[in-house]
Design an enzyme around this catalytic site. Structure first.
Site, PDB file in Angstrom:
ATOM      1  N   LYS A  54       0.813  -7.045   6.034  1.00  0.00           N
ATOM      2  CA  LYS A  54       1.617  -7.101   5.038  1.00  0.00           C
ATOM      3  C   LYS A  54       2.961  -6.507   5.415  1.00  0.00           C
ATOM      4  CE  LYS A  54      -2.365  -6.920   2.095  1.00  0.00           C
ATOM      5  NZ  LYS A  54      -3.246  -6.288   0.711  1.00  0.00           N
ATOM      6  N   GLN A  98      -4.364  -0.230  -1.074  1.00  0.00           N
ATOM      7  CA  GLN A  98      -5.445  -1.253  -0.299  1.00  0.00           C
ATOM      8  C   GLN A  98      -6.966  -0.681  -0.655  1.00  0.00           C
ATOM      9  OE1 GLN A  98      -4.514  -3.811   1.240  1.00  0.00           O
ATOM     10  NE2 GLN A  98      -6.333  -4.624   2.222  1.00  0.00           N
ATOM     11  N   ASP A 121      -0.706  -6.670  -6.816  1.00  0.00           N
ATOM     12  CA  ASP A 121      -1.902  -7.050  -6.621  1.00  0.00           C
ATOM     13  C   ASP A 121      -2.772  -7.633  -7.906  1.00  0.00           C
ATOM     14  OD1 ASP A 121      -2.756  -6.992  -3.817  1.00  0.00           O
ATOM     15  OD2 ASP A 121      -3.316  -4.906  -4.095  1.00  0.00           O
TER      16      ASP A 121
END
Ligand code: L34
Length: 294
Positions: A54, A98, A121
Site C-alpha cells: 500500500k 490493518q 477501508d
C-alpha cells in the site's frame, strides 16, 4: 477449453495511470497531496507485506503515505489516542488500521473510532450502512476491486446468479450488498454461503459467478464448478516459502483444475490482491477531494 485469465495486476496498472493524472491535477489546481495514514499493530507477516504494498503504491502515484508501525502490546487506549490524532490531522485524508488486530484490542471499537470521512477501508458502520442502502460512501477495497474487475472484464452481472463463499465483514457481506445494488456491474441475485452451509456444492454448481473468500487453500475444487462459470478467487493463503524466503501463495480455488472448466478466472497472486490496493488509492483520492468539498 481453458479459461480467460483476468489479471488484477494489469487492470490495476490501467487504473493507476488514471489515478496518477487525477493526483497531478489535484496538486496543480489545489496544491493538495492526498495523504494516507496506515496503522499496523504487531508484526503479523502478511500484514507487513500488504501494508508495504500500500505504501509503495502511494509513492508510485505521488500520494503521501504515513506509516505507523506499533508494538503488539500497545494498549487499546493508546491506539485510540493515535486514531484521534490522525482524525484531527488535515494532512491525513485517509486512515486505515490493518486487520487482524491482537486479541486484547477490540476491533469494532477501533473501527468505530475512525472518522467515517477518512475511512478509506469502508469498515466504519456508517460506511457499511451506506453500502447496504446504496448511498455514496467509501466502499471496502476488496469488494470494490472485485466489482471494478467484473466491470472492466465486461462480465454480464445483471440478473446473474452470484454465489459468494465467505461471510466476513471485510469481503463477503459488503460484496453481497454491493453486487445486489441497482448499478452497472451488479444487479445480481446473490447467495452467501459459509462454514455452516449444508450442501455447499449444490450452491456453487448453480453459480454464474462464483466468488471464493474463505481463507482456506484450494478448497473450491473442479467438481464444485460448472462449465462456463466466472470464478473470482479472493484467497491469499501462504503454503510455504521458497528457498529465498519468498511467500508461496495459493488461492481458495484449485486454480489448475478449475481453469479447465471456468470461462473466466482470476489468478493468485496477481488477481484480487492488486485490485484491493488500487481501490484503496482511489478511496484516498476521493477522501482528499471530499476534504476540499470538491
Ligand atoms: N483494514 N485490513 C484492513 N484493510 C484491508 O483491505 C485488509 N486487507 C486484507 C487483510 N486485512 C486488511 C488487505 O489489505 C487482505 N488484504 C490484502 C492486500 C493486498 C494483497 C493481499 C491482501 C496483495 O497485495 N496481494 C498480492 C500478493 C502479495 C504477497 O506477496 O503476499 C497478490 O498479488 O495477490
Amino acid at each position: 477449453m481453458s479459461a480467460r485469465i483476468i489479471s488484477g495486476t494489469e487492470t490495476a496498472k490501467q487504473i493507476s495511470e488514471e489515478l496518477k493524472n487525477e493526483v497531478a491535477e489535484l496538486k496543480a489546481t489545489r496544491n493538495i497531496v492526498p495523504g494516507l495514514a496506515t496503522v499496523i499493530v504487531g508484526c503479523d507477516g502478511p500484514s507487513l507485506t500488504y501494508v508495504g504494498n500500500k505504501v509503495t503504491m502511494c509513492e508510485k502515484l505521488n500520494m503521501r503515505p504515513e506509516r505507523h508501525d506499533l508494538p503488539a502490546d500497545i494498549s487499546e487506549k493508546e491506539l485510540l489516542a493515535l486514531i484521534a490524532c490522525l482524525n484531527a490531522d488535515p494532512a491525513v485524508h485517509g486512515l486505515l488500521v490493518q486487520l487482524p488486530l491482537p486479541k486484547h484490542i477490540c476491533e469494532t471499537r477501533v473501527l468505530m473510532a475512525i472518522s467515517p470521512l477518512k475511512d478509506v477501508d469502508g469498515l466504519h458502520p456508517v460506511n457499511v450502512g451506506k453500502v447496504m442502502i446504496g448511498e455514496d460512501g467509501f466502499l471496502p477495497c476488496t469488494p470494490a476491486g472485485i466489482h471494478e474487475l467484473l466491470l472492466r472484464a465486461e462480465v454480464a452481472m445483471e440478473g446473474a446468479e452470484v454465489v459468494v463463499v465467505g461471510r466476513s465483514n471485510i469481503v463477503g457481506k459488503p460484496l453481497a450488498s454491493l453486487l445486489m445494488q441497482k448499478r452497472p456491474g451488479a444487479n445480481a441475485t446473490v447467495t452467501i454461503c459459509h462454514s455452516q452451509t449444508r450442501d455447499l456444492k449444490q450452491h456453487t454448481l448453480r453459480a454464474d459467478v462464483l466468488i471464493a473468500a474463505i481463507g482456506r487453500p484450494r478448497c473450491i475444487t473442479a467438481d464444485m464448478v460448472r462449465e462456463g462459470t466466472v470464478v473470482i478467487d479472493v484467497g491469499t493463503n501462504e503454503v510455504g516459502k521458497t528457498a529465498e524466503g519468498k511467500r508461496i501463495l495459493v488461492g481458495d480455488v484449485d486454480f489448475e483444475a478449475v481453469k479447465e472448466k471456468a470461462a473466466v478466472i482470476t489468478p493468485v497472486p496477481g488477481g484480487v490482491g492488486p485490485m484491493t490496493i488500487i481501490m484503496l488509492m482511489k478511496n484516498t483520492l476521493k477522501a482528499a477531494k471530499l476534504a476540499l468539498g470538491a
